[in-house]
Enzyme design. Structure first.
Site, PDB file in Angstrom:
ATOM      1  N   LYS A 164       0.817  -1.123  -0.005  1.00  0.00           N
ATOM      2  CA  LYS A 164       0.094   0.072  -0.007  1.00  0.00           C
ATOM      3  C   LYS A 164       0.945   1.333   0.060  1.00  0.00           C
ATOM      4  O   LYS A 164       1.884   1.242   0.487  1.00  0.00           O
ATOM      5  CB  LYS A 164      -0.766  -0.011   1.274  1.00  0.00           C
ATOM      6  CG  LYS A 164      -2.067  -1.020   1.238  1.00  0.00           C
ATOM      7  CD  LYS A 164      -3.098  -0.885   2.281  1.00  0.00           C
ATOM      8  CE  LYS A 164      -4.082  -1.924   1.995  1.00  0.00           C
ATOM      9  NZ  LYS A 164      -5.311  -1.876   1.424  1.00  0.00           N
ATOM     10  N   ASP A 217      -6.508 -12.935  11.015  1.00  0.00           N
ATOM     11  CA  ASP A 217      -6.775 -12.658   9.788  1.00  0.00           C
ATOM     12  C   ASP A 217      -6.067 -11.290   9.333  1.00  0.00           C
ATOM     13  O   ASP A 217      -5.393 -11.229   8.425  1.00  0.00           O
ATOM     14  CB  ASP A 217      -8.308 -12.297   9.621  1.00  0.00           C
ATOM     15  CG  ASP A 217      -8.601 -12.058   8.324  1.00  0.00           C
ATOM     16  OD1 ASP A 217      -8.107 -12.394   7.209  1.00  0.00           O
ATOM     17  OD2 ASP A 217      -9.629 -11.009   8.024  1.00  0.00           O
ATOM     18  N   HIS A 222      -0.822  -8.023   9.063  1.00  0.00           N
ATOM     19  CA  HIS A 222      -1.056  -6.721   8.455  1.00  0.00           C
ATOM     20  C   HIS A 222      -0.648  -5.618   9.703  1.00  0.00           C
ATOM     21  O   HIS A 222       0.074  -4.884   9.645  1.00  0.00           O
ATOM     22  CB  HIS A 222      -2.331  -6.270   8.051  1.00  0.00           C
ATOM     23  CG  HIS A 222      -3.072  -7.100   7.012  1.00  0.00           C
ATOM     24  ND1 HIS A 222      -1.988  -7.883   6.302  1.00  0.00           N
ATOM     25  CD2 HIS A 222      -4.228  -7.676   6.598  1.00  0.00           C
ATOM     26  CE1 HIS A 222      -2.702  -8.505   5.077  1.00  0.00           C
ATOM     27  NE2 HIS A 222      -4.230  -8.441   5.478  1.00  0.00           N
ATOM     28  N   LYS A 312     -14.603  -6.340  12.315  1.00  0.00           N
ATOM     29  CA  LYS A 312     -15.692  -6.402  11.380  1.00  0.00           C
ATOM     30  C   LYS A 312     -17.124  -5.855  11.847  1.00  0.00           C
ATOM     31  O   LYS A 312     -17.350  -6.144  13.143  1.00  0.00           O
ATOM     32  CB  LYS A 312     -16.198  -7.794  10.861  1.00  0.00           C
ATOM     33  CG  LYS A 312     -14.822  -8.303  10.150  1.00  0.00           C
ATOM     34  CD  LYS A 312     -14.913  -8.116   8.600  1.00  0.00           C
ATOM     35  CE  LYS A 312     -13.941  -8.832   7.854  1.00  0.00           C
ATOM     36  NZ  LYS A 312     -13.563  -8.283   6.455  1.00  0.00           N
TER      37      LYS A 312
END
Length: 764
Positions: A164, A217, A222, A312
């Protein structure tokens, strides 16, 4: 992503792209899928260019466990090699579950597609998507599996966040500018928060998500990848091996988890309705939100909290890194109005930007502050397609053979060392699974405190002895959120601190014990001669489980004796050496701690809040904190003596020499650069070359004498420390210029009087 590269002329001139999967498709069918994908992301395509791009694609159908599939794939590669009349470079991208890896690797190797075809050309590289296992054991097994078929330089582990633009911008923001890097660490930054909050729910990914959870996840990869880029030490650009090693090194310093931190500083939650998601177990304990608080034990970062958060179905989509800077001290005009620390924000969503928050005077006649921002946008939101640019970049770097932004196996191992204990604790239900409504964001206590939604309350401590050191320790702890109950033999001192709002005033040691909640923690900051008397009066009012911390300069053998006596009464004890003088007590001291590790860990936050960054250490065993401080003071005597003697020699040789300027130049990158030299410069500036009105007779405390006697007991020779102590004793009858320098230094760091006595002050 390949179209993105093709349009920008970033693909090799001779290239073939082969798709392989179980679905029965013709080359034409496959190209239609590619065309649909391109048109979905780009509605301005040039038709001729698109047709040329589509001509690069072909398809090979077959099962992963069928050797014939791979023979056909190898034949397709050979056909292209014949057409190009050269040995082909091969980039293999796997978009398959990890359970298929071994079968695919074995069959690739069976047709020699895992090895180069010779010379400098003809390399083979493999791109592996996360997750890299589900824990450290599986990650290690994956590495061993990869190692059977590929060399490490062939393996490209993908964390697409490294590609990114805003994340890559972190490296340049730090190392290509001198705005902040000089102080980048715990001296400038108060805390780091990294969050990947999404407003969308799990949607159709239930089967995958329920086996992974939010922490695996995005947390294990990340969040930690961004943390590594943010905190790593500099590595020369282009040195791939060193860059990846730097990231692994910093991740390996993440603080190990304890029972306390796992229960108090990890939070997991699941949104209501998650278990109704297709292919999610009805009794699922999978977290859809988590928050962690940790720190790095690296000297540059030690003591600075790090907050990691992701989930989420939250209140808003907010993906960002927030660096909260330390509040200015002193803070000019802070009293004018509400005022929060400055921040540096690297924002990924809702838009890519770097934002610096600062305060300035509001235009007008009044002195009123307002918050302003400096913002730099990387993209306008409508021009960015999610994942396209990232995967274009990673494919391009893989073709170039640049592994610097791909994850090494050492990084993966360090990430699992940090994450595994959390997952294990959650699986054992040591941390409850909380619930939250979709469209809301849970608020763990430690995040509320970070966001100033609630006052930080560290706990309650009693302080006995509120002189220069004890009073300033109290002032510092009060600013950090500690509730303090204080007692001093001279009540005027206690009342002054109470009037300042620093302490709750106790009229006696009995009253102090009564006003403290249990289990009590009491810090003694009294002369070593008074410790036994204080304990004799205080201990009858204490209870089992209470803790005494002796922060004064006690003899280490006395501390061992006191510890043994207190432990028999089930009262905990820590002996603590504190260096840095009144200034250090107020703004951050150096702390040496002895005692039992469990007791130290119970009180580590207290020491962290008193110490300067990186400036506390625990040494197991009663008396060790005070012994280390005692030796420190003996060394201090020798260092001060040599400094004073050297400056006396300078003065004798060149009477007109500015000793202040000599001290100044010594204190800029010389071998003897030190706080002592800086204090000497201050003293010479204040009192002049002759140090008028400064006593040539030097006081001394007991620590150096204890150091000498301890050395004698151990049959160890300490000639420098012995002679520096002897000089101070003799200076009572024989004051000198060396004595003046020593007195001036003691005044600078300890606040001791410099006044020359009326008698006995003739310089010889």
């Amino acid at each position: 992503s390949l179209w993105h590269l093709f349009e920008r002329d970033r693909l090799p001139e001779r290239i073939a792209i082969i798709g392989a999967a179980r679905h029965e498709l013709s080359d034409i069918d496959f190209r239609r899928l590619i065309e649909d994908a391109v048109r979905t992301h780009d509605n301005t395509v040039d038709e001729d260019t698109l047709q040329l791009f589509l001509s690069l694609f072909s398809y090979a159908a077959g099962s992963f466990d069928d050797e014939a599939t791979f023979r056909a794939l190898a034949k397709a590669v050979e056909d292209h090699e014949s057409r190009f009349a050269m040995c082909a470079d091969k980039l293999v991208y796997l978009a398959v579950p990890p359970t298929e890896y071994e079968t695919i690797f074995t069959n690739l190797a069976g047709v020699q597609l895992n090895v180069p075809c010779g010379g400098e050309k003809g390399w083979t590289r493999i791109l592996i998507e996360k997750p890299f296992g589900k824990n450290a054991t599986e990650a290690k097994a994956l590495d061993m599996l990869l190692g059977r078929f590929f060399k490490e330089e062939q393996i490209y582990r993908i964390d697409h966040y490294f590609f990114k633009e805003i994340v890559q911008g972190i490296e340049n923001f730090r190392f290509s500018n001198n705005l902040f890097e000089h102080g980048w660490g715990n001296e400038l930054i108060d805390s780091i928060t990294i969050r990947l909050n999404e407003s969308i729910d799990v949607s159709k990914r239930g089967a995958f998500y329920d086996t992974v959870g939010a922490l695996r996840d995005v947390g294990q990869n990340h969040l930690l990848s961004m943390l590594a880029l943010l905190t790593m030490e500099y590595a020369p650009h282009g040195n791939t091996e060193r860059i990846r090693a730097r990231r692994a090194e910093i991740l390996s310093t993440l603080a190990p988890w304890s029972e306390r931190t796992l229960s108090e500083e990890t939070v997991r939650a699941q949104y209501d309705g998650y278990t109704a998601t297709e292919q999610v177990a009805p009794d699922s304990q999978t977290e859809t939100y988590f928050a962690l608080k940790s720190e790095l034990m690296h000297p540059r970062w030690r003591g600075m909290p790090i907050y990691l958060e992701a989930g989420k179905a939250l209140a808003e989509a907010r993906k960002e890194i927030v660096l909260t800077l330390k509040h200015a001290s002193p803070c000019s005009l802070c009293e004018v109005g509400p005022h929060e620390p400055n921040k540096i924000v690297f924002r990924l969503e809702p838009r890519d930007e770097i934002v610096i928050h600062f305060w300035t005077k509001k235009p007008g006649f009044e002195h009123t502050l307002e918050e302003r921002t400096l913002s730099f946008f990387l993209y306008e939101k409508e021009n960015k397609s999610q994942y396209v640019e990232e995967y274009a970049s990673l494919l391009y770097h893989a073709m170039l053979g640049d592994q610097s932004l791909f994850v090494s196996k050492e990084e993966v191992a360090a990430e699992w060392v940090f994450v595994d204990p959390v997952i294990t604790a959650w699986q054992k239900h040591k941390v409850p699974l909380l619930r939250y409504a979709p469209g809301t964001t849970p608020s763990p206590i430690f995040l509320k405190q970070l966001q100033h939604e609630m006052p930080v309350s560290r706990g309650m401590v009693g302080i006995v002895g509120l002189g220069k050191m004890g009073g300033n320790i109290a002032r510092q702890l009060a600013t950090k959120g500690w509730h303090l109950v204080g007692y001093n033999k001279l009540p005027e001192t206690s009342k002054q601190l109470a009037d300042e709002g620093v302490i709750t005033y106790a009229t006696s040691l009995k009253d102090l014990a009564a006003k403290l909640s249990t289990p009590r923690t009491i810090w003694l900051m009294v002369p070593h001669q008074a410790v036994d008397a204080v304990l004799a009066e205080l201990v009858p009012h204490l209870s089992p489980g209470d803790t005494i911390i002796d922060g004064g300069n006690s003899f280490f053998e006395d501390s061992k004796r006191r510890a043994e006596a207190l432990v028999k009464k089930s009262i905990q004890f820590l002996d603590v050496g504190v260096s840095g003088g009144p200034e250090g007590a107020l703004s951050g001291a150096c702390i040496m701690i002895g005692g039992e590790r469990e007791v130290f860990e119970q009180h580590e936050q207290l020491f962290r809040d008193i110490a300067a960054p990186q400036a506390y250490q625990f040494f197991p065993g009663f008396g060790r904190g005070h012994f280390i401080k005692m030796v420190h003071n003996g060394i201090e005597y020798g260092m001060m003596q040599s400094l004073a003697e050297g400056f006396m020699l300078l003065k004798e040789q060149y009477p007109d020499l500015s000793l202040e300027r000599v001290a100044n130049v010594y204190n800029h990158r010389s071998v003897i650069e030190s706080r002592l030299v800086g204090w000497l410069e201050n003293a010479l500036q204040e009192h002049g070359n002759e140090l008028e009105h400064v006593s040539g007779s030097v006081d001394h405390t007991g620590e150096a004498e204890w150091t000498v006697k301890s050395a004698e007991h151990l049959n160890v020779s300490l000639p420098v420390i012995e002679k520096s102590l002897a000089f101070r004793v003799a200076s009572k009858k024989h004051p000198s210029y060396v004595g003046k320098i020593l007195s001036a230094l003691r005044n600078q760091f300890g606040g001791h009087s410099v006044d020359s006595p009326d008698s006995n002050n003739k310089i010889i």
